[in-house]
Each structure stands twice: as structure tokens, then as C-alpha cells.
Design an enzyme around this catalytic site. Sequence first.
Site, PDB file in Angstrom:
ATOM      1  N   SER A   8     -41.193 -36.673  12.965  1.00 54.78           N
ATOM      2  CA  SER A   8     -40.721 -37.687  12.021  1.00 54.78           C
ATOM      3  C   SER A   8     -39.283 -38.054  12.353  1.00 54.78           C
ATOM      4  CB  SER A   8     -40.784 -37.160  10.592  1.00 54.78           C
ATOM      5  OG  SER A   8     -40.049 -38.032   9.754  1.00 54.78           O
ATOM      6  N   HIS A  31     -43.583 -40.538  13.973  1.00 51.24           N
ATOM      7  CA  HIS A  31     -43.871 -40.792  12.555  1.00 51.24           C
ATOM      8  C   HIS A  31     -42.659 -41.505  11.941  1.00 51.24           C
ATOM      9  CE1 HIS A  31     -45.841 -39.629   8.701  1.00 51.24           C
ATOM     10  NE2 HIS A  31     -44.615 -39.423   8.237  1.00 51.24           N
ATOM     11  N   PHE A 141     -38.181 -36.970   0.836  1.00 51.03           N
ATOM     12  CA  PHE A 141     -37.066 -36.383   1.582  1.00 51.03           C
ATOM     13  C   PHE A 141     -37.576 -35.445   2.661  1.00 51.03           C
ATOM     14  CE2 PHE A 141     -35.590 -37.520  -2.615  1.00 51.03           C
ATOM     15  CZ  PHE A 141     -34.428 -38.235  -2.318  1.00 51.03           C
ATOM     16  N   ASP A 173     -47.954 -33.310   6.320  1.00 55.21           N
ATOM     17  CA  ASP A 173     -46.593 -33.821   6.443  1.00 55.21           C
ATOM     18  C   ASP A 173     -45.713 -33.146   5.401  1.00 55.21           C
ATOM     19  OD1 ASP A 173     -44.295 -35.345   6.719  1.00 55.21           O
ATOM     20  OD2 ASP A 173     -45.194 -37.218   5.995  1.00 55.21           O
TER      21      ASP A 173
HETATM   22  C1  DX5 Z   1     -41.244 -36.781   3.456  1.00 54.32           C
HETATM   23  C2  DX5 Z   1     -41.665 -37.466   4.713  1.00 54.32           C
HETATM   24  C3  DX5 Z   1     -41.802 -36.584   5.875  1.00 54.32           C
HETATM   25  C4  DX5 Z   1     -40.529 -35.925   6.333  1.00 54.32           C
HETATM   26  C5  DX5 Z   1     -40.898 -34.572   6.881  1.00 54.32           C
HETATM   27  O1  DX5 Z   1     -41.397 -37.643   2.395  1.00 54.32           O
HETATM   28  O2  DX5 Z   1     -42.916 -38.111   4.510  1.00 54.32           O
HETATM   29  O3  DX5 Z   1     -42.400 -37.259   6.976  1.00 54.32           O
HETATM   30  O4  DX5 Z   1     -39.841 -36.635   7.319  1.00 54.32           O
HETATM   31  O5  DX5 Z   1     -39.744 -33.875   7.157  1.00 54.32           O
HETATM   32  P1  DX5 Z   1     -39.750 -32.284   7.384  1.00 54.32           P
HETATM   33  O6  DX5 Z   1     -40.620 -31.993   8.545  1.00 54.32           O
HETATM   34  O7  DX5 Z   1     -38.300 -32.011   7.620  1.00 54.32           O
HETATM   35  O8  DX5 Z   1     -40.271 -31.661   6.115  1.00 54.32           O
HETATM   36 ZN    ZN Z   2     -43.930 -38.884   6.311  1.00 54.27          ZN
END
Ligand code: DX5
Ligand code: ZN
Length: 222
Positions: A8, A31, A141, A173
Amino acid sequence: MSIRIHPSILAADFANFERELQRIGTADAAHVDIMDAHFVPNLTFGIPMVERLAEVSPIPLDAHLMIDDPDRWAADYARAGAASVTFHLEAAADPIATARSIRAAGARAGVALKPGTAADTVLAELAEFDLILVMTVEPGFGGQSFMADTMPKLRQVATAVAEHGSSTLIQVDGGITTETIVEAAAHGADTFVAGSSVFRSSDPAEAIAELRAVAERSVRSL
Ligand code: DX5
Ligand code: ZN
């Protein structure tokens, strides 16, 4: 089952997206988290950003729409160049029409479920979706902790997809690391979004390879 890793770019250096995309060139897709400050409290990118990222990215873009009124906007993200467009079930007035509009625009249609949202309505219409995203954090977040209590729903989705004999991807995710990916893979996920654990690593290509290897082992050990 082949494992897909989708870093992401929410965790990337926002001043250097072209370079950051090169650093994850061994991943299966990038992503892209689209947030509108309404469906979720955070604000990120829109359509012009996806258009430009698609021009410079060495890998396909996987757009995750955390926005109100995806019925209106989802197909525009496909036309902007995203290879898959995933919208939230909670935000859609007509999820099937929205999924069809994404496919008609040439992308894979995905539907996302927040941790508290049941999968049943989506599973009743499996053929309409190319990807089901089981959120493992509350959307909004990066850097949050993986919610293990979403695992029964993940298994329910994986079982339904297997019974249906469908090629629908099962994505998770939020909070995915080399530790939590074990449980997610063992419960049937095949497509893993990872923000912090890839971009906060000193070697993102190595982080991607490790996530992939651990997920492959976890599936085989079932
Ligand atoms: C959260 C997002 C995720 C986020 C994941 O709302 O949809 O895609 O970027 O980040 P990590 O891997 O740091 O939890
Ligand atoms: Zn996401």
C-alpha cells in the site's frame, strides 16, 4: 493457489511516488488507498493521481475506494487506469450495478467489508465480484494492528469461494506483517495488502519476498 502481495503506497514517501513504485516492482500490484474524508476521516488521492501513477507504475494498480457514493465514481477509477477497483459495500447504494460498471470499464471489480460487516449479501452474489476484501483493521489509517476477530469471516468467504469454484481473489488489508500473514493465509486469503511492513523496511523487495514466502508456507501447512 498463487499468492499476491500488494504493497500500500499509503506508507510510501508522498514526495517520491515514482521512485517508491520502482522499489516495489517485484510485487503483484500497488494498492492505492482512496479516502474522501467522509466515508473515512482521512483524505488521500483522487482520479488525476491514479491516472499519473498508472503512467509511471511498473506494476498494475489496485484501487481501494474508501469513499461515499462509489456507485458514481468507481468506473472512473477503472478508466483512470486501475487494474482493479474495490469499493465498500457499506457505501454502495447498488453494489451489483457498481461492480458491473467497473467490469464494463475494463477492470476487476472488488467489494470491501469493514470488520463489523457481514459477508452474506456478497456471498449470495459471488459471480458479480472478482475480489472480496476482508478488512483486518477499521479503514482510514495505515499502521494499525491486525484484528484477529475478522478471521472467522475470512474463512467463511474462502469456503464460499472454494465451493462456488470461482476465481474470486480473497484480499486482506490492515496490519499485515510476516507474523499476521500466517493466520490470514491459513484462513484462506490469497491477496495481501501491506503498507507499513513493506515501506518501513530498509529493503522493500526483501520484505515482499518474505511476506510471499511465509504466506506460501502457511497455505501449504493447512
Ligand atoms: C487502511 C488502508 C490500508 C493501509 C494498510 O484503511 O486500507 O490499505 O494502507 O496499512 P498497514 O499495512 O500499515 O496496516
Ligand atoms: Zn487499503
